[in-house]
Design a protein around this motif. Structure first.
Motif, PDB file in Angstrom:
ATOM      1  N   UNK A   1       0.118  -2.873   0.901  1.00 36.33           N
ATOM      2  CA  UNK A   1      -0.205  -4.292   0.983  1.00 36.33           C
ATOM      3  C   UNK A   1       0.720  -4.986   1.973  1.00 36.33           C
ATOM      4  N   UNK A   2       1.989  -4.578   1.978  1.00 33.29           N
ATOM      5  CA  UNK A   2       2.961  -5.192   2.885  1.00 33.29           C
ATOM      6  C   UNK A   2       2.597  -4.956   4.338  1.00 33.29           C
ATOM      7  N   UNK A   3       1.944  -3.837   4.620  1.00 35.38           N
ATOM      8  CA  UNK A   3       1.532  -3.536   5.990  1.00 35.38           C
ATOM      9  C   UNK A   3       0.187  -4.116   6.357  1.00 35.38           C
ATOM     10  N   UNK A   4      -0.524  -4.682   5.386  1.00 39.12           N
ATOM     11  CA  UNK A   4      -1.778  -5.339   5.664  1.00 39.12           C
ATOM     12  C   UNK A   4      -2.998  -4.438   5.713  1.00 39.12           C
ATOM     13  N   UNK A   5      -2.892  -3.192   5.260  1.00 42.16           N
ATOM     14  CA  UNK A   5      -4.051  -2.302   5.359  1.00 42.16           C
ATOM     15  C   UNK A   5      -4.369  -1.556   4.055  1.00 42.16           C
ATOM     16  N   UNK A   6      -4.273  -2.194   2.894  1.00 43.83           N
ATOM     17  CA  UNK A   6      -4.522  -1.463   1.652  1.00 43.83           C
ATOM     18  C   UNK A   6      -5.952  -0.946   1.532  1.00 43.83           C
ATOM     19  N   UNK A   7      -6.945  -1.678   2.058  1.00 40.40           N
ATOM     20  CA  UNK A   7      -8.336  -1.216   1.966  1.00 40.40           C
ATOM     21  C   UNK A   7      -8.560   0.040   2.792  1.00 40.40           C
ATOM     22  N   UNK A   8      -7.974   0.090   3.983  1.00 38.64           N
ATOM     23  CA  UNK A   8      -8.113   1.288   4.822  1.00 38.64           C
ATOM     24  C   UNK A   8      -7.457   2.492   4.156  1.00 38.64           C
ATOM     25  N   UNK A   9      -6.286   2.265   3.572  1.00 42.73           N
ATOM     26  CA  UNK A   9      -5.578   3.336   2.874  1.00 42.73           C
ATOM     27  C   UNK A   9      -6.453   3.867   1.735  1.00 42.73           C
ATOM     28  N   UNK A  10      -6.972   2.968   0.912  1.00 35.81           N
ATOM     29  CA  UNK A  10      -7.785   3.359  -0.240  1.00 35.81           C
ATOM     30  C   UNK A  10      -9.072   4.055   0.199  1.00 35.81           C
ATOM     31  N   UNK A  11      -9.730   3.503   1.200  1.00 40.46           N
ATOM     32  CA  UNK A  11     -10.992   4.078   1.666  1.00 40.46           C
ATOM     33  C   UNK A  11     -10.787   5.467   2.255  1.00 40.46           C
ATOM     34  N   UNK A  12      -9.861   5.596   3.182  1.00 46.76           N
ATOM     35  CA  UNK A  12      -9.639   6.892   3.830  1.00 46.76           C
ATOM     36  C   UNK A  12      -9.160   7.955   2.848  1.00 46.76           C
TER      37      UNK A  12
ATOM     38  N   UNK B   1      -5.142   8.799   4.323  1.00 48.40           N
ATOM     39  CA  UNK B   1      -4.895   7.398   3.968  1.00 48.40           C
ATOM     40  C   UNK B   1      -3.960   6.708   4.946  1.00 48.40           C
ATOM     41  N   UNK B   2      -3.045   7.457   5.514  1.00 51.70           N
ATOM     42  CA  UNK B   2      -2.024   6.855   6.381  1.00 51.70           C
ATOM     43  C   UNK B   2      -2.224   7.180   7.858  1.00 51.70           C
ATOM     44  N   UNK B   3      -3.398   7.687   8.217  1.00 49.11           N
ATOM     45  CA  UNK B   3      -3.632   8.141   9.589  1.00 49.11           C
ATOM     46  C   UNK B   3      -3.699   7.035  10.631  1.00 49.11           C
ATOM     47  N   UNK B   4      -4.047   5.832  10.233  1.00 48.05           N
ATOM     48  CA  UNK B   4      -4.284   4.782  11.217  1.00 48.05           C
ATOM     49  C   UNK B   4      -3.035   4.031  11.654  1.00 48.05           C
ATOM     50  N   UNK B   5      -1.939   4.273  10.998  1.00 53.39           N
ATOM     51  CA  UNK B   5      -0.711   3.569  11.357  1.00 53.39           C
ATOM     52  C   UNK B   5       0.482   4.374  10.876  1.00 53.39           C
ATOM     53  N   UNK B   6       1.593   4.138  11.510  1.00 49.60           N
ATOM     54  CA  UNK B   6       2.830   4.779  11.060  1.00 49.60           C
ATOM     55  C   UNK B   6       3.173   4.183   9.693  1.00 49.60           C
ATOM     56  N   UNK B   7       3.346   5.044   8.677  1.00 49.33           N
ATOM     57  CA  UNK B   7       3.650   4.521   7.340  1.00 49.33           C
ATOM     58  C   UNK B   7       4.964   3.740   7.326  1.00 49.33           C
ATOM     59  N   UNK B   8       4.979   2.675   6.554  1.00 54.18           N
ATOM     60  CA  UNK B   8       6.198   1.896   6.384  1.00 54.18           C
ATOM     61  C   UNK B   8       7.218   2.734   5.625  1.00 54.18           C
ATOM     62  N   UNK B   9       8.474   2.330   5.647  1.00 54.87           N
ATOM     63  CA  UNK B   9       9.475   3.061   4.862  1.00 54.87           C
ATOM     64  C   UNK B   9       9.121   3.127   3.372  1.00 54.87           C
ATOM     65  N   UNK B  10       8.511   2.089   2.838  1.00 50.36           N
ATOM     66  CA  UNK B  10       8.128   2.079   1.429  1.00 50.36           C
ATOM     67  C   UNK B  10       7.055   3.136   1.168  1.00 50.36           C
ATOM     68  N   UNK B  11       6.042   3.184   2.018  1.00 52.40           N
ATOM     69  CA  UNK B  11       4.972   4.173   1.868  1.00 52.40           C
ATOM     70  C   UNK B  11       5.532   5.582   2.067  1.00 52.40           C
ATOM     71  N   UNK B  12       6.397   5.760   3.035  1.00 53.95           N
ATOM     72  CA  UNK B  12       7.019   7.067   3.269  1.00 53.95           C
ATOM     73  C   UNK B  12       7.797   7.521   2.034  1.00 53.95           C
ATOM     74  N   UNK B  13       8.515   6.610   1.412  1.00 54.76           N
ATOM     75  CA  UNK B  13       9.258   6.934   0.191  1.00 54.76           C
ATOM     76  C   UNK B  13       8.303   7.359  -0.920  1.00 54.76           C
TER      77      UNK B  13
END
Length: 134
Positions: A29-40, A110-122
């Motif tokens: 959500x912090x990166x602005x792409x939760x729908x893309x993450x969920x869909x992919x 889920x994370x292919x469209x952008x470099x994951x944030x540090x939170x997502x990476x964790x």
């Protein structure tokens, strides 16, 4: 060898796999792409094969992968990942590998469209650790 999973076993697998995607989506959500993450991620899970593919063809029922916070979702999902791996390792080791691969593919998708944030990476690290804890 025929593998028989109980409805509870199947639900645990669904909560674990789709919950991992939901966890990343909630953190994304912090990166602005939760729908893309969920869909992919969900498309990747729905494209599985073997026993795992059949089980993951259905989305989990109920609200077990929803939560008011990332922590609340993680409290259910991370133990479910370990439990799913343990039950598959005991009953069908090849399917345990298939399940692990499906979850990791979903994370990658889920994370292919952008470099994951540090939170997502964790969280990806925590998901992988939960998969490997069985």
């Amino acid at each position: 060898m025929a593998i028989t999973l109980s409805d509870q076993d199947k639900n645990t697998m669904r909560v674990a796999a789709y919950g991992a995607v939901a966890l990343l989506s909630a953190a994304g959500v912090a990166g602005g792409s939760p729908h893309k993450i969920a869909t992919n991620g969900s498309i990747a899970l729905g494209s599985g094969t073997g026993l795992v593919g059949h089980v993951l063809a259905e989305y989990p029922k109920g609200k077990e992968i929803n939560g008011k916070s990332v922590a609340e979702i993680a409290d259910r999902v991370l133990p479910a990942l370990t439990e799913a791996m343990a039950l598959l390792t005991a009953q069908a080791p090849d399917e345990a590998d298939n399940f692990r691969g499906a979850v990791l593919l979903a994370i990658e998708s889920a994370t292919q469209n952008a470099k994951p944030s540090p939170v997502v990476t964790d969280l990806i690290g925590k998901i992988t650790k939960a998969l490997d804890a069985a």
